[in-house]
Design a protein around this motif. Sequence first.
Motif, PDB file in Angstrom:
ATOM      1  N   LEU A   9       0.830  -1.202   0.000  1.00 16.32           N
ATOM      2  CA  LEU A   9       0.000   0.000   0.000  1.00 16.32           C
ATOM      3  C   LEU A   9       0.867   1.254   0.000  1.00 16.32           C
ATOM      4  O   LEU A   9       1.977   1.250   0.523  1.00 16.32           O
TER       5      LEU A   9
ATOM      6  N   THR B   7      -3.224   4.585  -2.403  1.00 16.52           N
ATOM      7  CA  THR B   7      -3.833   3.286  -2.651  1.00 16.52           C
ATOM      8  C   THR B   7      -5.261   3.248  -2.110  1.00 16.52           C
ATOM      9  O   THR B   7      -5.502   3.543  -0.939  1.00 16.52           O
TER      10      THR B   7
ATOM     11  N   ALA C 258      -5.598  -0.710  -6.810  1.00 16.24           N
ATOM     12  CA  ALA C 258      -4.881  -0.511  -5.550  1.00 16.24           C
ATOM     13  C   ALA C 258      -3.529  -1.179  -5.571  1.00 16.24           C
ATOM     14  O   ALA C 258      -2.543  -0.611  -5.116  1.00 16.24           O
ATOM     15  N   ARG C 259      -3.454  -2.380  -6.136  1.00 12.62           N
ATOM     16  CA  ARG C 259      -2.183  -3.080  -6.175  1.00 12.62           C
ATOM     17  C   ARG C 259      -1.208  -2.388  -7.133  1.00 12.62           C
ATOM     18  O   ARG C 259      -0.010  -2.380  -6.901  1.00 12.62           O
TER      19      ARG C 259
ATOM     20  N   ASP D 271      -1.064   0.879  -7.584  1.00 10.38           N
ATOM     21  CA  ASP D 271      -0.591   2.040  -6.846  1.00 10.38           C
ATOM     22  C   ASP D 271       0.458   1.647  -5.834  1.00 10.38           C
ATOM     23  O   ASP D 271       1.392   2.385  -5.546  1.00 10.38           O
ATOM     24  N   GLY D 272       0.245   0.477  -5.186  1.00  8.39           N
ATOM     25  CA  GLY D 272       1.166   0.055  -4.117  1.00  8.39           C
ATOM     26  C   GLY D 272       2.468  -0.434  -4.631  1.00  8.39           C
ATOM     27  O   GLY D 272       3.368  -0.688  -3.870  1.00  8.39           O
TER      28      GLY D 272
END
Length: 291
Positions: A255, A260, A287-288, A290-291
Amino acid sequence: MPGYLIAGTVLAVITTLALAWKWQLGVLRAGVFILALSMVTALVLSAADQLAHFTFVTGTLAMWGITVLAAVACLLAMFYRDPERAAPDRDDVIVSPADGRVIYVRPVPPGEVPVASKRGRAASLRELRGTSLCDTGATAIGISMNLLDVHVNRAPVAGRVQLSERMHGTFGSLRNPEMVGSNERVTTVIEAGDLQVAIVQIASRLVRRIVSFVSEGDELRLGQRIGAIRFGSQVDLLVPAGTRITLAVQTGDRLVAGRTIVGVVAGEPAATGAFPRADGAAVASAARRDG
């Protein structure tokens, strides 16, 4: 190549790999970095040898000391960095409060006091009694931070600070699960309309200071800096339970604080078309990335 360069490099590698294992920095990554750094140090000392005339002992100590100090300086520079980050341009999302890796996502039943966990050991977050997170249930997301993560924490939602409470305690290593309950922590509850979201910053052995930038009653923007937790530690995010929030992360995900997307709140229209509404799987994929 002079023998002291080799001996100093070996000592530097042993020292830094031991610290990398102890501080959970990644042994392979640390090994590659220290070897590259030692090559630079070797070039500097080779040039300086014409003036310093190193012996095997002094050269070895110089090679070891300069390489280790340079590695520590790089580590501190990474640790204290505080990059600018743009939060998602929408008002129907919950973003991560911390950089790090998700170590658990688990439910908190209605009527039970939420807990923070480490390796199966749970600590009661008694300061959350009386909040909706305790009364109606919640989902707890544990985020483990290491020394290489950005340690500035950010608001997961826009809203008003309802609670900011410091629970004084010890500074034991979070490798010991029992320290979750006795270590110092700071809990912040943010009200966003009819939702409450809590951020719990938990200290570790290297953490000697948890800094809070906000006070009760403050109005926060999404992704605004709310505090910093020094060196590696753990941050827990608690969001309301129920079908209104679609979670977008799972155990093992990396994250990024303020960027995220951790969850999407139903019934709140997006602020712009830049981040179109998606189902849980699509949001998790974003989200993944972004992380």
